[in-house]
Design an enzyme around this catalytic site. Sequence first.
Site, PDB file in Angstrom:
ATOM      1  N   VAL A   2      26.538  21.874 -32.964  1.00 29.94           N
ATOM      2  CA  VAL A   2      25.463  21.426 -33.860  1.00 29.94           C
ATOM      3  C   VAL A   2      25.220  22.527 -34.893  1.00 29.94           C
ATOM      4  CG1 VAL A   2      23.074  20.646 -34.038  1.00 29.94           C
ATOM      5  CG2 VAL A   2      24.366  20.194 -31.953  1.00 29.94           C
ATOM      6  N   ALA A  20      27.280  24.078 -36.781  1.00 27.51           N
ATOM      7  CA  ALA A  20      28.358  25.074 -36.823  1.00 27.51           C
ATOM      8  C   ALA A  20      27.842  26.443 -36.359  1.00 27.51           C
ATOM      9  CB  ALA A  20      28.976  25.136 -38.206  1.00 27.51           C
ATOM     10  N   GLY A  43      37.519  18.220 -49.748  1.00 27.20           N
ATOM     11  CA  GLY A  43      37.704  18.587 -48.338  1.00 27.20           C
ATOM     12  C   GLY A  43      36.387  18.600 -47.572  1.00 27.20           C
ATOM     13  N   ASP A  46      28.995  10.924 -35.766  1.00 31.04           N
ATOM     14  CA  ASP A  46      29.054  12.366 -35.565  1.00 31.04           C
ATOM     15  C   ASP A  46      27.637  12.959 -35.514  1.00 31.04           C
ATOM     16  OD1 ASP A  46      30.848  14.643 -35.420  1.00 31.04           O
ATOM     17  OD2 ASP A  46      29.826  15.259 -37.281  1.00 31.04           O
ATOM     18  N   LYS A 100      25.508  14.807 -32.265  1.00 28.45           N
ATOM     19  CA  LYS A 100      24.764  16.080 -32.303  1.00 28.45           C
ATOM     20  C   LYS A 100      23.332  15.878 -31.798  1.00 28.45           C
ATOM     21  CE  LYS A 100      27.562  17.751 -36.109  1.00 28.45           C
ATOM     22  NZ  LYS A 100      27.666  18.081 -37.532  1.00 28.45           N
TER      23      LYS A 100
END
Length: 841
Positions: free
Chosen positions: A630, A632, A685, A699, A703
């Site tokens: 969560v 990063a 990206g 996603d 989290k």
Amino acid sequence: MDVLDTAAESARDTPAPAAVIADAAVIAHKFGGSSLADASRIRRVAALLQARNEKTQVIVVSAMQGVTDALLALADCAAQPKSDWRDRWSALSVRHLDACRELLGEYSASHEWLRQQFAELEDLLHAVSVLGIPGREVLERIQGLGEVYSSRLLADLMKQQGIDVARLDARDVLVVREADLGVSVDWEESAARLADWRAQHPQSRIVITGFIARDGNGRPTTLGRNGSDFSGAIFAALFDAAELHIWTDVDGVLSADPRVVPEAVPLAALSYHEAFELAYFGAKVIHPQTMTPALSRNLPVIIRNTFNPDFPGTRITAQSDSSGPVKGLTLCPDLALLNVEGAAMIGVPGTAQRVFDALRRADVSVVMISQGSSEQSICCVVRAADAALAERALIESFAPELARGQIQSITVTPDISVLAAVGDGMAGTPGIAARLFNALGRARVNVRAIAQGASERNISVAVASRDASRALRAAHAGFWLSPQTISIGVIGPGKVGAALLEQLREIIPRLRREANLDLRVRALANSRRMWLDELGNQDNNWQQALSDANTDCNLDRFAAHVRTEHLPHAIILDCSASDAVAAHYADWLGKGIHVITPNKHAGAGPLERYHAIRAASARTGARFRYEATVGAGLPVIQTLRDLLDTGDTLNAVEGIFSGTLAWLFNSYDGSKPFSELVKQALALGYTEPDPRDDLSGTDVARKLVILAREAGLAISLDDVDVQSLVPASLAALSREDFLARLFEADDDMLARFESAKKDGKVLRYVARLDSAGKASVGLVAVGSDHAFAHLRLTDNIVQFSTRRYAENPLVVQGPGAGPDVTAAGVFADLLRVSAALGAHV
Ligand code: ADP
Ligand code: ASP
Ligand code: MG
């Protein structure tokens, strides 16, 4: 251990009359087999001695390395019917004759003498083969021959170099008798004999056979395996030397056996007692009895390296130094644990006495004793070879109690090793035992029995032999004698994995230097193959090694390799995004392997699996950390954990958990179609290869599940109300078709944007867990003064509303995506686990 005191006392009772008048310039040297292994080493020894400017040199030598073993094997082999003893005899003879030729030339007198010696040995062996058994006396004679040969080679070489040297066969002067604690020296007679011999041999350099002696009847005998060190001390005493230098192949006594703990460090100084304890409990570098004559004469013993003669080595004297409470650790292998258990022992005086009497009568020596304070059981450790004998002796001795059921059982546990921590400073330093048990506990070593000598100079623990090396290394690191070593396996070196390996490579040397932490990347795997390495050196080009590897990936083998027996701790870093890998976590944690991951599949996967993972971690103490799942590298989970651990309660969590969705809505101002923005994000990206993985909200929902579970809620992905940004009509298309038709959603998005704008609001994709435990993720309109309205780029934000942070929530905000910051989150977990394992980070 009081053995040394007793032995020293008895040595003091019969002070040795020195055979030679005291002369400070008399220095004794003992060279071990490793220093004399071949001709070039013998030459090195001669040069080393010659370079030393000493008036009198007493030089005691071992056999060439391995020769005593070879002689014993030879005698044994000759006693077997139809054995190949002649081949072995010939090999040994060739080894010596070759060395002799290399040192002294083709046709020397020494060569002839050696041939004669080996002819005599052949006769002896022939006699053994005829009798079918090597008698004790023959065995004593044969095993001591290596010293006879090596001393001749060294003395003859020195003579050839023009040195005035005499050779002394210790069997001519050294008289010993069998005693309880090994052999005891007849100092009186030995000194008298030496004085006679000296009268005939006044040379200033004397080469003497170690290991061998004569008994009271003049028959050849030996001082026990490794006994040349003892010989060195005896002759140092008889010659009244000022110092004894014991030359070997390591830099002194090390903090542990370097073959088990490569990080072991040389010790500058030891007391006689410390050296004795280390030697007694298995430090092969010196024979324990060496200290007896040294202690009673205050003779300094210096352990030094023949191959590094400038290094000062270890100085053993009456004083220790105060470099730390624990000086060294040893392992004593090949033992067994005897346990006598029964209520009859409670409060009955003399039971322990009876145990030891029985063992003594059976001639079994006890390495370690431990009795629980409940007096329910007595356990002692004996040599494995004596275990059956000891068991029988105890069963016989306690037969009546066993029959009456007062003693329930007498059991033997084989394959035991004793680990001992030794240091004079342990006495009166609290916490030493705790530190030892902590280190062992963290390395998942089960302690079978514990003993602390009354001197407090030693704590010994019995462990299963299969745990022994791991235990030794863990304890060694636990006392800061070497870095905390961790075996690491990395799975899925994609973008995050690659970034992590880069960060590791950069920082590993510093961690070793500054934090006493030694991280070894010993295994890498992707979905196809794996690379397994023994050492895990940071100089490896890891990615290259993995792409060159041709071993198919097998995660069970991978885990078994990471959790090697000889390293105390193991961690798997799963940088994949694979559900199949997450399915292994419970198994790994159950085996004591710590697991750290940015993979959300375990934290947000099926509840049953999540509970199994937690249970395995609780059972073994192995840690499961997933901070990077969560936000990063942002400290989101750690913050929540700290809040809860300090007694706060969570009311609600709200946040923007997706860097991709954050960027899309931070950038979307209606001027450009939403679908174009998605394509731009894809090109930059910022999205997954298929942007639906981000737009679907799954996603983000994962989290949220992870955070909710962290707060103690048993929820699953199915419980989250997920509002997907992918229109149902586009959900089943191919990726290309989806991208081509995404414009179909543009009008709807624009309408939502305009409507929010009318109210002075902006759109944000928000995850929420409310105070009722309801979880939802979806697009909401927030006021332009709301914290979520002012995020930058791909920033994530998490707001914790708690009992303490009720009015004004606690906010964690910052970049929440990208390989580098995600890897940093994994790294932070790695350091936290390392700290919990005892590293100074
Ligand atoms: P030598 O041939 O000189 O008698 P040994 O082989 O008997 O040598 O003893 C030296 C060896 O002891 C070292 O090479 C090392 O492998 C081993 N050893 C075991 N424990 C220790 C320790 N604590 N310190 C140093 N060496 C140790
Ligand atoms: N050579 C003997 C042994 O191997 C004695 C010694 O080397 O200390 O045991
Ligand atoms: Mg030795």
